[in-house]
Design an enzyme around this catalytic site. Structure first.
Site, PDB file in Angstrom:
ATOM      1  N   GLU A 268       0.652  -1.031   0.033  1.00 17.17           N
ATOM      2  CA  GLU A 268       0.102  -0.187   0.147  1.00 17.17           C
ATOM      3  C   GLU A 268       0.868   1.119  -0.171  1.00 17.17           C
ATOM      4  O   GLU A 268       0.673   2.343  -0.771  1.00 17.17           O
ATOM      5  CB  GLU A 268      -0.906   0.001   1.246  1.00 17.17           C
ATOM      6  CG  GLU A 268      -1.804  -1.212   1.326  1.00 17.17           C
ATOM      7  CD  GLU A 268      -3.027  -0.933   0.187  1.00 17.17           C
ATOM      8  OE1 GLU A 268      -3.081   0.060  -0.397  1.00 17.17           O
ATOM      9  OE2 GLU A 268      -3.904  -1.928  -0.129  1.00 17.17           O
ATOM     10  N   ARG A 272       0.493   3.831  -3.194  1.00 15.89           N
ATOM     11  CA  ARG A 272      -0.255   5.070  -3.049  1.00 15.89           C
ATOM     12  C   ARG A 272       0.745   6.062  -2.900  1.00 15.89           C
ATOM     13  O   ARG A 272       0.637   7.049  -3.652  1.00 15.89           O
ATOM     14  CB  ARG A 272      -1.124   4.904  -1.872  1.00 15.89           C
ATOM     15  CG  ARG A 272      -2.199   3.903  -1.806  1.00 15.89           C
ATOM     16  CD  ARG A 272      -3.308   4.002  -0.861  1.00 15.89           C
ATOM     17  NE  ARG A 272      -4.055   2.692  -0.795  1.00 15.89           N
ATOM     18  CZ  ARG A 272      -5.231   2.792  -0.309  1.00 15.89           C
ATOM     19  NH1 ARG A 272      -5.910   3.530  -0.127  1.00 15.89           N
ATOM     20  NH2 ARG A 272      -5.714   1.494  -0.373  1.00 15.89           N
ATOM     21  N   ASP A 401      -4.196 -10.006  -8.612  1.00 17.21           N
ATOM     22  CA  ASP A 401      -4.569  -9.102  -9.660  1.00 17.21           C
ATOM     23  C   ASP A 401      -3.407  -8.222 -10.170  1.00 17.21           C
ATOM     24  O   ASP A 401      -2.953  -8.537 -11.371  1.00 17.21           O
ATOM     25  CB  ASP A 401      -5.442  -8.240  -9.290  1.00 17.21           C
ATOM     26  CG  ASP A 401      -5.439  -7.521  -7.700  1.00 17.21           C
ATOM     27  OD1 ASP A 401      -4.362  -7.950  -7.109  1.00 17.21           O
ATOM     28  OD2 ASP A 401      -6.361  -6.933  -7.157  1.00 17.21           O
ATOM     29  N   GLU A 535     -12.388  -0.417 -10.226  1.00 18.97           N
ATOM     30  CA  GLU A 535     -11.808  -1.235 -11.332  1.00 18.97           C
ATOM     31  C   GLU A 535     -12.642  -1.241 -12.443  1.00 18.97           C
ATOM     32  O   GLU A 535     -12.234  -1.451 -13.696  1.00 18.97           O
ATOM     33  CB  GLU A 535     -11.643  -2.749 -10.728  1.00 18.97           C
ATOM     34  CG  GLU A 535     -10.617  -2.835  -9.730  1.00 18.97           C
ATOM     35  CD  GLU A 535     -10.617  -2.342  -8.358  1.00 18.97           C
ATOM     36  OE1 GLU A 535     -11.865  -1.968  -8.109  1.00 18.97           O
ATOM     37  OE2 GLU A 535      -9.916  -2.248  -7.581  1.00 18.97           O
ATOM     38  N   THR A 621      -0.920   0.687 -10.323  1.00 17.01           N
ATOM     39  CA  THR A 621      -2.241   0.216 -10.062  1.00 17.01           C
ATOM     40  C   THR A 621      -3.024   1.192  -9.154  1.00 17.01           C
ATOM     41  O   THR A 621      -4.303   0.748  -8.810  1.00 17.01           O
ATOM     42  CB  THR A 621      -1.778  -1.491  -9.365  1.00 17.01           C
ATOM     43  OG1 THR A 621      -3.154  -2.153  -9.280  1.00 17.01           O
ATOM     44  CG2 THR A 621      -1.517  -1.089  -7.911  1.00 17.01           C
TER      45      THR A 621
HETATM   46  C1  DMJ Z   1      -6.428   0.016  -5.116  1.00 19.63           C
HETATM   47  O1  DMJ Z   1      -5.740   0.591  -3.911  1.00 19.63           O
HETATM   48  C2  DMJ Z   1      -5.536  -0.539  -6.127  1.00 19.63           C
HETATM   49  O2  DMJ Z   1      -6.136  -0.437  -7.379  1.00 19.63           O
HETATM   50  C3  DMJ Z   1      -5.123  -1.880  -5.896  1.00 19.63           C
HETATM   51  O3  DMJ Z   1      -4.668  -2.482  -6.865  1.00 19.63           O
HETATM   52  C4  DMJ Z   1      -6.627  -2.579  -5.569  1.00 19.63           C
HETATM   53  N1  DMJ Z   1      -7.209  -2.030  -4.621  1.00 19.63           N
HETATM   54  C5  DMJ Z   1      -7.697  -0.536  -4.721  1.00 19.63           C
HETATM   55  C6  DMJ Z   1      -9.073  -0.279  -5.357  1.00 19.63           C
HETATM   56  O4  DMJ Z   1      -9.893  -0.995  -5.044  1.00 19.63           O
END
Ligand code: DMJ
Length: 639
Positions: A268, A272, A401, A535, A621
């Protein structure tokens, strides 16, 4: 040595020993054996041994000794524990990955990069410096700096990078129709509303609680604050919310404190914070974002001090101690976590001139490319100690994912030079197509989960990013595969749209199933919630850009209307607990990814294609744009 001592009344050695010929022969044999042993022992001494330096080439010694000092400093660090995070036993005392991590060719490239780069950023010539948490850097003990430290400090050429872009980052603003513009402006207004409320009630906290009008900190970021600020920065910039961008920037300059001492999710913090800071630096050229990203990146390095170099999931940002998640099988690391560092870490090396970040992720790549894959699939849990799978659960949704996403994006980000990533992506997708892609009785295509060979006919909301990913890969494929993958991407995106369309709120549940007569709907109470996730609109954005089929804009607009109707509250946006109820109960949380991703992807859906063009950028992501390497990254370590 006792055998050489002069005996009283005896002549000197060797005759002095008064031995007969066979005895002399035996003695000499013993002596030569002893000498061989002593010589050999020099190579078994610790890396830092001076003797070893006499016999090994200079470069190899330097690399070995840096490795060993990293290990010892990490092992001696102490920890202050936050009791909320579940964990397995601490890893700091574990032996560090014994040999230099990257394969030989890569190591050569990285050394070359390091030589080109000169001294690591912020290392004063002649000083001793330790990177937080244990990675050691050049430390001239003699006070005489080695030759490379006398060179000018590494400086990333930002102007050259900007010149390499093929489109202006915020686009050229041509050819839009009034309806598209109005819709885009509406989404911009939503972003402003989300930001203003966060600023008013929760600035400096991680998220806004829009019902109670206060802030939420949580325990995911190890004491770091301002997740929403960092996640929102590039969206504010792209949307030309100039004043709001300045407010966010000012908070970073004045209040963003990296000297924290709590346990954070490596994944995270990377996607982020590092992703958000890197993207904002590339977009604006403002040094503060780069230096914060690099400082934070260094704090993450001790998580990689495991026998395989596969990082653990949780790290104390103060002490450098790291743990596996308590809920992860047998102290394992999670595929989607350690597989989602590659893009950011290559950029950390690119911006700092320090190859260590690239080395770490190239080593992860090496472990993953070598490990045996059941039916060609990648299970979600891997032991950081043995480097083998801990259990056979495979998912393109949660836990798996973004590993797949980062393979195809690594290839694209390398300007298609990282052919190993492309091959791994192609092989993985082939196995997914063969074993996991299914069609429901009602004709909906979905990607099931796999538990040791048994299929679970379920798709998580998280798995809906895969429509966009597969379309992106297809765009750069050829022939039959291109068409097949583009169709698959469109079908999956359509199934995800169905999961929204079949709910009363027109928002999708956390997971939906294809069994017991159910199609694209949640069957369990615990899966009915929607937490402002991106998503589905992410896939709409990619499919729109790659096909220009108007239905994707149409579907995106449906989401905007549903968000306004069911998630907008007096002081921000909130998730809802049940998408099948038209009087939804709010969860009182405005997630930071709502500003980073959901609103950004919606906005881009109504922009011209040259705004954050897919020719110049890949999105991490968390939807933070990172530039494609048109200028040959020096430290990227591509094989
Ligand atoms: C986000 O923090 C990112 O997309 C992560 O890869 C998966 N989950 C959340 C959003 O749903």
């Amino acid at each position: 040595m006792v055998v050489l001592r002069k005996l009283p009344g005896m002549p000197g050695w060797p005759a002095a020993l008064g031995l007969r010929l066979p005895q002399k022969f035996l003695f000499l044999l013993f002596l030569s054996g002893l000498l061989t042993l002593c010589f050999g022992a020099l190579f078994l001494l610790p890396d830092s041994s001076r003797f070893k330096r006499l016999f090994l080439p200079r470069r190899a010694t330097a690399s070995a000794s840096s490795s060993s000092s990293a290990s010892s400093s990490s092992a001696s660090s102490s920890s202050t524990r936050d009791t909320e995070l579940p964990r397995s036993p601490p890893a700091a005392a574990e032996p560090r990955h014994a040999s230099p991590a990257a394969p030989r060719r890569l190591r050569e490239k990285l050394r070359t990069a390091a030589r080109m780069a000169g001294p690591p950023a912020r290392t004063a010539p002649g000083s001793r410096q330790q990177v937080q948490g244990g990675e050691s850097r050049a430390q001239p003990a003699s006070g005489v700096p080695p030759a490379r430290e006398t060179r000018a400090p590494f400086r990333f050429d930002y102007e050259r990078f900007r010149r390499s872009l093929r489109h202006p980052v915020r686009g050229g603003r041509t050819g839009e129709d009034p309806e598209t513009r109005a819709r885009r402006m509406k989404i911009k207004e939503m972003m402003k509303f989300a930001w203003d409320n966060y600023k008013q009630y929760a600035l400096g906290k991680n998220e806004l609680r829009p019902l109670t009008k206060n802030g939420h900190i949580g325990n995911m970021f190890g004491g770091l604050r301002g997740a929403t600020v960092i996640d929102a920065l590039d969206t504010l910039y792209i949307m030309e919310l100039e004043e709001e961008f300045q407010e966010a920037k000012q908070w970073v300059e004045k209040s963003f404190d990296l000297n924290v001492n709590g346990e954070a999710s490596l994944f995270e913090v990377n996607i982020r914070y590092i992703g958000g800071l890197l993207a904002t630096y590339y977009l604006t050229g403002e040094e503060v974002f780069k230096s914060k990203a690099l400082e934070l990146g260094e704090k993450l390095l001790p998580a990689f001090n495991t026998p395989t170099g596969i990082p653990r999931g949780v790290i104390n940002l103060g002490s450098g101690m790291s743990w596996s998640w308590g809920w992860a099988s047998a102290g394992s690391s999670i595929l989607a976590e350690f597989g989602t560092l590659h893009l950011e870490f290559l950029h950390l090396s690119e911006l700092s001139g320090n190859p260590v970040f690239a080395e770490k992720v190239m080593n992860i790549r090496r472990v993953l490319s070598r490990v045996e894959k059941p039916q060609g699939l990648y299970p979600n849990f891997l032991s950081p100690v043995t480097g083998s799978w801990v259990q056979h659960h495979v998912s393109i949704g949660g836990l798996g994912d973004s590993f797949y996403e980062y393979l195809i994006k690594s290839w694209l980000m390398s300007d298609k030079k990282d052919s190993e990533a492309k091959k791994m992506y192609d092989d993985a997708l082939e196995a997914i197509e063969k074993h996991l892609v299914k069609k429901s009785a009602g004709g909906l295509t979905y990607i099931a989960e796999w538990r040791g060979g048994i299929l679970d006919h379920k798709m998580g909301h998280l798995a809906c990013f895969s429509g966009g990913m597969i379309a992106l890969g297809a765009e750069h494929s050829t022939g039959e595969r291109r068409q097949r993958h583009m169709e698959l991407a469109a079908e999956i995106t359509s199934t995800c749209h169905e999961s929204y369309a079949r709910s009363d709120t027109k928002l999708g549940p956390e997971a939906f199933r294809f069994d017991a007569g159910s199609e694209a709907m949640a069957t369990r109470l615990s899966e009915r919630y929607y937490i402002l996730r991106p998503e589905v609109v992410e896939s709409y954005m990619y499919l729109w850009r790659l096909t220009h089929d108007p239905k994707y804009r149409h579907w995106g607009w449906e989401v905007v209307q549903a968000l306004e109707k069911h998630c907008r509250v007096e002081a921000g946006f909130s998730g809802i607990r049940d998408v099948y109820s038209t009087t939804p109960s709010h969860d009182n949380m405005q997630q930071s990814f709502f500003l980073a991703e959901t609103l950004k992807y919606l906005y881009l859906l109504f922009c011209e294609d040259d705004v954050l063009s897919l020719e110049d950028w890949v999105f991490n992501t968390e939807a933070h744009p990172l530039p494609i390497n048109h200028t040959d990254f020096k430290a990227a370590g591509q094989p």
